[in-house]
Write a protein that holds these residues in place. Structure first.
Motif, mmCIF file in Angstrom:
data_model
loop_
_atom_site.group_PDB
_atom_site.id
_atom_site.type_symbol
_atom_site.label_atom_id
_atom_site.label_comp_id
_atom_site.label_asym_id
_atom_site.label_seq_id
_atom_site.Cartn_x
_atom_site.Cartn_y
_atom_site.Cartn_z
ATOM 1 N N GLY A 1 0.798 -1.228 0.000
ATOM 2 C CA GLY A 1 0.000 0.000 0.000
ATOM 3 C C GLY A 1 0.824 1.268 0.000
ATOM 4 N N GLY A 2 2.000 1.217 0.615
ATOM 5 C CA GLY A 2 2.836 2.398 0.702
ATOM 6 C C GLY A 2 3.343 2.886 -0.644
ATOM 7 N N GLU A 3 3.332 2.015 -1.646
ATOM 8 C CA GLU A 3 3.867 2.403 -2.956
ATOM 9 C C GLU A 3 2.779 2.951 -3.871
ATOM 10 O OE1 GLU A 3 5.662 -1.152 -4.497
ATOM 11 O OE2 GLU A 3 6.642 -1.576 -2.582
ATOM 12 N N TRP A 4 1.570 3.108 -3.324
ATOM 13 C CA TRP A 4 0.465 3.541 -4.186
ATOM 14 C C TRP A 4 -0.002 4.944 -3.811
ATOM 15 C CZ3 TRP A 4 -2.625 -1.471 -2.792
ATOM 16 C CH2 TRP A 4 -1.935 -2.598 -3.311
ATOM 17 N N THR A 5 -0.571 5.639 -4.789
ATOM 18 C CA THR A 5 -1.113 6.965 -4.552
ATOM 19 C C THR A 5 -2.556 6.996 -5.052
ATOM 20 O OG1 THR A 5 1.052 7.874 -5.036
ATOM 21 C CG2 THR A 5 -0.785 9.422 -5.017
ATOM 22 N N ILE A 6 -3.420 7.619 -4.273
ATOM 23 C CA ILE A 6 -4.797 7.817 -4.742
ATOM 24 C C ILE A 6 -4.889 9.225 -5.295
ATOM 25 C CG2 ILE A 6 -7.213 7.881 -4.078
ATOM 26 C CD1 ILE A 6 -6.519 5.902 -1.852
ATOM 27 N N LEU A 7 -5.252 9.368 -6.571
ATOM 28 C CA LEU A 7 -5.334 10.702 -7.174
ATOM 29 C C LEU A 7 -6.377 11.527 -6.433
ATOM 30 C CD1 LEU A 7 -5.151 9.969 -11.009
ATOM 31 C CD2 LEU A 7 -3.329 10.557 -9.419
ATOM 32 N N PRO A 8 -6.074 12.818 -6.245
ATOM 33 C CA PRO A 8 -6.966 13.639 -5.412
ATOM 34 C C PRO A 8 -8.336 13.900 -6.039
ATOM 35 C CG PRO A 8 -5.215 14.952 -6.367
ATOM 36 C CD PRO A 8 -4.884 13.546 -6.672
ATOM 37 N N ASN A 9 -8.449 13.896 -7.375
ATOM 38 C CA ASN A 9 -9.761 14.258 -7.932
ATOM 39 C C ASN A 9 -10.809 13.181 -7.689
ATOM 40 O OD1 ASN A 9 -7.558 13.666 -9.486
ATOM 41 N ND2 ASN A 9 -8.319 14.652 -11.337
ATOM 42 N N THR A 10 -11.978 13.658 -7.300
ATOM 43 C CA THR A 10 -13.120 12.764 -7.154
ATOM 44 C C THR A 10 -13.856 12.775 -8.486
ATOM 45 O OG1 THR A 10 -13.257 13.300 -4.846
ATOM 46 C CG2 THR A 10 -15.206 12.340 -5.842
ATOM 47 N N LEU A 11 -13.927 11.626 -9.141
ATOM 48 C CA LEU A 11 -14.436 11.598 -10.510
ATOM 49 C C LEU A 11 -15.936 11.410 -10.601
ATOM 50 C CD1 LEU A 11 -11.617 9.501 -12.121
ATOM 51 C CD2 LEU A 11 -11.929 11.948 -12.216
ATOM 52 N N SER A 12 -16.553 10.955 -9.525
ATOM 53 C CA SER A 12 -17.996 10.774 -9.604
ATOM 54 C C SER A 12 -18.581 10.808 -8.206
ATOM 55 C CB SER A 12 -18.323 9.442 -10.259
ATOM 56 O OG SER A 12 -17.924 8.404 -9.388
ATOM 57 N N LYS A 13 -19.884 10.981 -8.145
ATOM 58 C CA LYS A 13 -20.567 10.879 -6.862
ATOM 59 C C LYS A 13 -20.950 9.425 -6.672
ATOM 60 C CE LYS A 13 -23.464 13.760 -8.499
ATOM 61 N NZ LYS A 13 -24.694 14.528 -8.743
ATOM 62 N N GLU A 14 -20.643 8.870 -5.543
ATOM 63 C CA GLU A 14 -21.030 7.490 -5.273
ATOM 64 C C GLU A 14 -21.734 7.434 -3.918
ATOM 65 O OE1 GLU A 14 -20.412 5.094 -7.550
ATOM 66 O OE2 GLU A 14 -18.901 6.062 -8.793
ATOM 67 N N PRO A 15 -22.993 7.851 -3.881
ATOM 68 C CA PRO A 15 -23.702 7.760 -2.601
ATOM 69 C C PRO A 15 -24.079 6.304 -2.320
ATOM 70 C CG PRO A 15 -25.139 8.636 -4.298
ATOM 71 C CD PRO A 15 -23.807 8.417 -4.948
ATOM 72 N N LEU A 16 -23.537 5.739 -1.259
ATOM 73 C CA LEU A 16 -23.795 4.337 -0.962
ATOM 74 C C LEU A 16 -24.991 4.215 -0.038
ATOM 75 C CD1 LEU A 16 -20.105 3.194 -0.387
ATOM 76 C CD2 LEU A 16 -21.370 3.475 -2.523
ATOM 77 N N ALA A 17 -25.950 3.423 -0.451
ATOM 78 C CA ALA A 17 -27.200 3.347 0.301
ATOM 79 C C ALA A 17 -27.717 1.920 0.322
ATOM 80 C CB ALA A 17 -28.233 4.266 -0.344
ATOM 81 N N PRO A 18 -28.524 1.607 1.333
ATOM 82 C CA PRO A 18 -29.171 0.292 1.330
ATOM 83 C C PRO A 18 -30.214 0.223 0.212
ATOM 84 C CG PRO A 18 -29.536 1.442 3.427
ATOM 85 C CD PRO A 18 -28.889 2.406 2.509
ATOM 86 N N ALA A 19 -30.441 -0.963 -0.309
ATOM 87 C CA ALA A 19 -31.441 -1.115 -1.367
ATOM 88 C C ALA A 19 -32.279 -2.346 -1.103
ATOM 89 C CB ALA A 19 -30.752 -1.227 -2.723
ATOM 90 N N TRP A 20 -33.506 -2.340 -1.610
ATOM 91 C CA TRP A 20 -34.379 -3.504 -1.464
ATOM 92 C C TRP A 20 -35.301 -3.547 -2.667
ATOM 93 C CZ3 TRP A 20 -34.318 0.865 1.517
ATOM 94 C CH2 TRP A 20 -35.425 1.714 1.389
ATOM 95 N N LYS A 21 -36.099 -4.585 -2.734
ATOM 96 C CA LYS A 21 -36.982 -4.759 -3.877
ATOM 97 C C LYS A 21 -38.110 -3.728 -3.818
ATOM 98 C CE LYS A 21 -39.462 -8.505 -6.155
ATOM 99 N NZ LYS A 21 -39.694 -9.953 -6.103
ATOM 100 N N ALA A 22 -38.326 -3.055 -4.939
ATOM 101 C CA ALA A 22 -39.322 -1.993 -4.965
ATOM 102 C C ALA A 22 -40.720 -2.543 -4.746
ATOM 103 C CB ALA A 22 -39.265 -1.262 -6.306
ATOM 104 N N GLY A 23 -41.601 -1.719 -4.250
ATOM 105 C CA GLY A 23 -42.993 -2.107 -4.179
ATOM 106 C C GLY A 23 -43.493 -2.470 -2.803
#
Lengths: 344, 376, 458
Positions: free
Chosen positions: A215-237
């Motif tokens: 992990g020490g040899e890796w870099t995460i680029l600072p730009n956030t490329l998308s919105k990823e809102p993580l939410a619970p999901a279930w079957k509609a209806g």
């Protein structure tokens, strides 16, 4: 021969009909079905430290996502252990929801229009605001998206990130997108230099960066490329089920707002100075719990089992080795996006 | 009649399942149709040799790419596993103790561990053994070998390639007919007619000659496209790139199926009476001549039915591309099922595999009847 | 790679190691070259494997997660049930071995050496072996592994031995009775083990219910294989009978070359085909359709359908994911078993059935006591091969998210601290699969020898 054919008939019918004679659930909503079955089936990710992974030390499954599964079980049954965890691959998530294989999916899943409207899924409140980033090897000296020209970007099969990376790069740079079934295979490909970059949710990238030897040899680029809102999901209806999941999540947030924690929830029950909203939530005042067809102490059970939102976050993500900061996932009061509608 | 009752029960159960599905899908607001096929998929598949699925391409195109990738694995796997099976099967009967036992150990290890584990090992074993793109090995061609795959020169068709295809096809058909005719002549008259030599020369000569002529008059049927390294990768659209994932799944399936075919070959050879060996050796045939001309043709008769089973297994096992990230049909179907209704998708996949299996079984049946006739 | 061209036993030449080497390794120059090349490949392969296993591999991923890999999330306080089931099965395997098998000196020595190693090594003081190289390997890797494995391995070898001697004793007293009792015991013990592991009733005081979703690791692999093998066998036999069922012999039609131009020939051919299907055309058609359908699609798509798509069609009915995987595997493998059994039925001379008929045996008794036993005996090798395949095929459930041995290995290497230990985990998985598959095929070869011997004697 005749009798053999009858034998054949009986056995074949028995085998084919075997699924039919097993537990027949009563007609009604999902809540009734879950109660009938006696446990909640929660779709999770089995391979992300901090969010959902097999915890061999405690002989269970642990993580941020799985704690919300437990919270839900605590609200329904008053017992956080009545939950069955089912690891599903990213690509199979919505199949599992649609076919009723899982009652609820809490598996770092991005809330999108298509999934909500087309895939027969319904989403709850966002429990983690994430964004897609790209992780590269520090030695490659890539600082921006443009530097990725010609690179092989690896992502998880069937995720929004695999599509977002195609979106983000289209027209700008040409990249090769390679997908794998799970994040471990992706990281493996990255370690072996098959992939020059990994595109995924920041939470996953940081979790993997923090827990991998390299992990020490890796870099995460600072730009956030998308919105990823993580939410619970279930079957509609199923409106009732939707309300239930939604308000269990909100309960953990409201509890954090009023400082109700796993440790002090018992004593708060008799605390006369507690805010009326919190009193209503804990079932001390009013009868709102009846609407949800839940136990009076459902929220108390939830908090007792997993704590409030902040506690869940701290226990799984702030703690080492991940050491996440709350960031935009702080309470709205502290400048974050975590916000619950009033409980009244 | 009991059987009518039975079939009635089967139909009832199927009907019940279908009805449930109709209701369940209706409740969830999912429609079942293949209408999605013409929509843009939104994802990108880069695996394949030349073709690429971009996010604006349709789902139908994604299926097509997946199908091509599956066929690629099956065809390569069939050829290679047959060769490996023959070699190992013969080695298994060698008089060399070391070789014989090495073959045995290989067969036992492969046959007694799951293919899924083997595929993971093969993929994990291939990647680290390849050089990074910056120090890619340069091979004649020019070709390059690196962790990004093997890049070889590609032939891209031009406007005039249709004409060439027709000419080359004509050459192959004509050559084959001449081959047959001259062979018949030999059988009738007993003269040496060089049937195979002349036939093969015409079959391939026509194609090569017309290619040469067309190139000389300036409308070559193909453009040679050479691979080139650019930055992190091979330059896209130049040359053909064989990705390591394809190599991994082909090697994995070849090893696995080859071990099973080796046992088929061994028992096939052992089924040929020893008298055949002795008679052939007494006539002065060498070991390999005996094997090739006397024993194997007879063994084939026994071998074809179990061989068919192994070929079918290989075709079906090609669906394990997920173990090494190879985008075959099932892999693509799973990627799709994230955004389109799964029932038509999985149905399509199963029917496709069923047709592939039927095709293989059909071809092998024809082969089988040919061999049975020939030897009679 | 030279000739196996001397089928007639040649008189043995001079014995001794050198002549053995010359005869078996360096018979011709080509042979010698082969030996050198093959030997070189083997040695370099072994060398790099040992290099990796001793210097690089860290086996803590196995030792620290051992119970999870073995039984998944099965509750710890109930895990004695799994152990008991295993001991019972091993003892019975030992009894069968004692009755039908033979103890070879090599096997006995291996087991005894194993026992000694497992008693001595864990007692050694790992710290004194410290340092690096082989000492570190022994101290930090081997000894902890042996410590984890000590109790299970000793108990299992012990019960195997006890079973073996019981079997030997029983065989000496009354072979037939002992054989029958053991056979019956197998049929009873498999369901009993299933019940033991699964439990009787939810919330019962004795043997409370353990939901199948907590089964994992090797336990799940075993349970899937056991249940599927037991269930697909009868189903496969029935399908085979259904497909092999015949009617009165129908003569051959000789349609004219242009039959497809004449509608009356269509009807005749259709009717002829229908008659050709025998007395039970619908059942035969069903059997054919079933067998060909399941043999034409990959198992992984069947698992996928059963575990992720079938929910659409089941409505409100709920079946455990594990149970559904079991059903899927059973339905799938039954088609293969059916084809194997059908092959056996077809290989029988028709005289057998005719003779039985002449003796006045009714068809069902003929099938049960005359044709089927003979057919099954001829296909034992193929059946065992299919069972081994089935055992290995259970690993595909990992793809659809069940945590069998394979899935658990995937889960374990996702844990912080073990992310770089993929190879170790999968080497372990491969070894486990190998041990059991090889054991099965070894036992089958013994049984086959025994079976054919008995046939010759009888």
């Amino acid at each position: 021969m005749k009798r053999i054919s009858i034998l054949l008939i009986v056995t074949l019918i028995a085998v084919v009909a075997l699924p039919l004679v097993s537990v027949q659930a009563q007609d009604g909503g999902l809540l009734a079905k879950v109660r009938e079955r006696g446990n909640l089936i929660c779709g999770i990710n089995g391979g992300i430290p901090g969010f959902g992974f097999v915890d061999t030390a405690n002989n269970t499954v642990s993580g941020f996502d799985t704690d919300f599964c437990r919270a839900l079980a605590a609200a329904i049954f008053g017992d956080a252990t009545k939950v069955e965890f089912k690891a599903v691959a990213a690509a199979d998530r919505f199949t599992a929801i649609g076919s009723g294989e899982i009652d609820v999916l809490i598996r770092n899943t991005t809330f999108t229009f298509g999934r909500d409207a087309q895939q027969g899924a319904e989403f709850g409140p966002v429990i983690f605001y994430d964004g897609m980033s790209i992780m590269v090897r520090t030695s490659d000296n890539i600082t921006s998206l443009e530097g990725l020209e010609g690179a092989t970007v690896c992502a998880i099969q069937g995720t929004t990130t695999a599509q977002n990376v195609a979106d983000a790069t289209s027209g700008k740079v040409k990249v090769e997108v390679l997908t794998f079934e799970n994040i471990d295979q992706v990281i493996d490909g990255f370690v072996q230099t098959r992939c020059d970059a990994v595109a995924s949710d920041q939470s996953q990238l940081r979790a993997k960066k923090a827990t991998s030897e390299k992990g020490g040899e890796w870099t995460i680029l600072p730009n956030t490329l998308s919105k990823e809102p993580l939410a619970p999901a279930w079957k509609a209806g199923d409106a009732q089920w939707g309300d239930l999941v939604r308000w269990v999540v909100y309960a953990t947030i409201i509890a954090e707002e009023y400082g109700v924690t796993q440790g002090n929830v018992e004593s708060q029950l008799t605390n006369a100075d507690l805010n009326p909203e919190a009193k209503r939530l804990l079932g001390v005042e009013g009868e709102l719990y009846k609407v949800l067809e839940l136990d009076q102490a459902w929220a108390v059970n939830v908090i007792k089992a997993v704590g409030n939102y902040g506690e869940i976050f701290d226990r799984n993500l702030t703690a080492a080795p991940l050491s996440f900061e709350r960031g935009i996932n702080a309470l709205w009061r502290n400048g974050g996006l975590i916000y619950a509608p009033p409980y009244r | 009649m009991g059987q009518f009752l039975f079939v009635g029960a089967v139909i009832l159960i199927l009907g019940w399942l279908l009805n449930n599905m109709r209701i369940g899908l209706g409740d969830a607001g999912i429609s079942i149709s293949y209408g999605f096929l013409s929509n843009a998929s939104g994802f990108q598949i880069n695996l394949g040799l030349n073709e690429l699925h971009s996010r604006t391409d349709t789902y139908a195109n994604a299926f097509w790419i997946g199908f091509l990738n599956t066929m690629r694995v099956i065809i390569m796997g069939l050829v290679l596993s047959t060769v490996l099976g023959l070699v190992v099967g013969i080695a298994r009967l060698s008089s060399n103790w070391l070789l014989r036992n090495l073959a045995l150990v290989f067969i036992e290890i492969i046959q007694n561990t799951p293919l899924l584990v083997q595929l993971i090992f093969v993929y994990a074993g291939i990647l680290p053994s390849l050089p990074g793109i910056r120090n890619a090995a340069e091979l004649p061609g020019p070709s390059y070998l690196s962790v990004k795959g093997l890049a070889i020169p590609a032939l891209n068709p031009t406007d005039s390639s249709t004409i060439w295809y027709l000419l080359a096809l004509g050459g192959i058909v004509g050559g084959y007919m001449i081959w047959r005719a001259r062979r018949k002549m030999r059988l009738d008259t007993g003269k040496v007619t060089y049937a195979a030599e002349i036939g093969l020369a015409i079959m391939f000569g026509v194609g090569a000659f017309t290619w040469l002529v067309m190139s000389l008059i300036g409308s070559s049927p193909f453009m040679v496209s050479l691979p080139r390294i650019q930055g992190f990768n091979y330059a896209s659209g130049e040359g053909a790139i064989i990705p390591p994932e394809l190599v991994a799944i082909i090697i994995g399936l070849t090893l696995y199926t080859g071990a099973f075919i080796a046992e088929v070959v061994r028992s096939g050879i052992q089924s040929v009476p020893h008298g055949q060996w002795e008679a052939a050796r007494a006539q002065g045939f060498s070991y390999f001549q005996t094997l090739r001309l006397i024993v194997l043709p007879q063994a084939l008769r026994v071998m074809i039915p179990p061989l068919t089973n192994q070929y079918l297994n290989l075709a079906k096992n090609s669906s394990l591309g997920t173990a090494c990230g190879y985008a075959e049909l099932f892999f693509v179907a799973r990627t799709m099922s994230e955004s389109v209704p799964v029932v038509p998708v999985i149905l399509f996949v199963m029917v496709t595999y069923l047709l592939i299996s039927l095709a293989i079984a059909g071809i092998m049946n024809v082969l089988n009847s040919r061999f049975q006739l020939k030897t009679r | 790679m030279t000739a196996q061209s001397n089928p007639i036993e040649r008189p043995q030449g001079p014995t001794g190691i050198f002549s053995w080497v010359r005869r078996n390794l360096f018979k011709t120059p080509f042979d010698g070259l082969m030996t050198v090349i093959v030997g070189g490949v083997i040695l370099s392969g072994l060398w790099s494997f040992l290099q990796w296993a001793i210097n690089e591999a860290r086996w803590s991923v196995i030792t620290e997660n051992f119970s999870t890999l073995m039984a998944g999330l099965y509750p710890t306080q109930e895990s004695w049930r799994v152990a008991l089931g295993l001991v019972l099965l091993t003892t019975l395997a030992g009894v069968s071995w004692g009755i039908w098998g033979r103890m070879f000196a090599a096997t006995a020595i291996t087991l005894v050496v194993g026992v000694i190693l497992f008693i001595l090594l864990p007692a050694a003081d790992a710290a004194t072996l410290g340092g690096d190289g082989f000492g570190r390997y022994l101290g930090e890797e081997v000894i902890p592994l042996f410590r984890v494995l000590q109790t299970p391995v000793l108990v299992l070898i012990g019960s195997l031995f006890v079973g073996y001697w019981v079997g030997r004793g029983a065989k000496a007293v009354q072979f037939k009775v002992a054989a029958r009792v053991t056979m019956t015991a197998w049929f009873i013990l498999v369901p009993i083990t299933f019940l033991l592991v699964r439990g009787l009733l939810p919330n019962a005081t004795v043997l409370p219910f353990v939901s199948t979703n907590l089964w994992g690791g090797l336990l799940l692999t075993f349970m899937l294989a056991f249940v599927a093998i037991t269930a697909c066998f009868p189903l496969g036999i029935l399908l085979a009978i259904g497909r092999a069922s015949k009617g009165p012999t129908v003569g051959k039609l000789h349609p004219p070359d242009t039959w497809w131009l004449q509608p009356q020939w269509w009807v005749r051919l259709l009717y002829h085909w229908w008659r050709g299907l025998g007395y039970y055309p619908l059942i035969k058609l069903f059997s054919i359709g079933y067998i060909e359908l399941f043999r034409g699609v990959p198992l992984v798509t069947v698992f996928f359908t059963a575990n992720l798509v079938a929910g659409f069609a089941l409505g409100d009915t709920q079946v455990d994911a594990v149970v559904r995987a079991m059903i899927a595997l059973t339905l799938f493998e039954a088609a293969y078993i059916a084809e194997i059994v059908r092959g056996g039925l077809q290989s029988l001379p028709p005289g057998q059935a005719e003779a039985a008929k002449a003796l006045g045996l009714n068809p069902i008794l003929t099938m049960l006591f005359i044709t089927l036993p003979q057919a099954l005996r001829t296909v034992i090798p193929a059946l065992v091969g299919q069972f081994i395949t089935m055992f290995k095929d259970t690993s595909l459930v990992a793809i659809i998210g069940l945590l069998d041995l394979m899935g658990m290995a995937n889960g374990v290497i996702a844990k912080p601290g073990f992310t770089e230990r993929k190879r170790e985990a999968f080497v372990f998985v491969a070894i486990v699969y190998f041990v059991f598959s090889y054991g099965m095929s070894y036992a089958a070869r013994q049984l086959e020898k025994r079976g054919s011997g008995a046939a010759r004697r009888g």
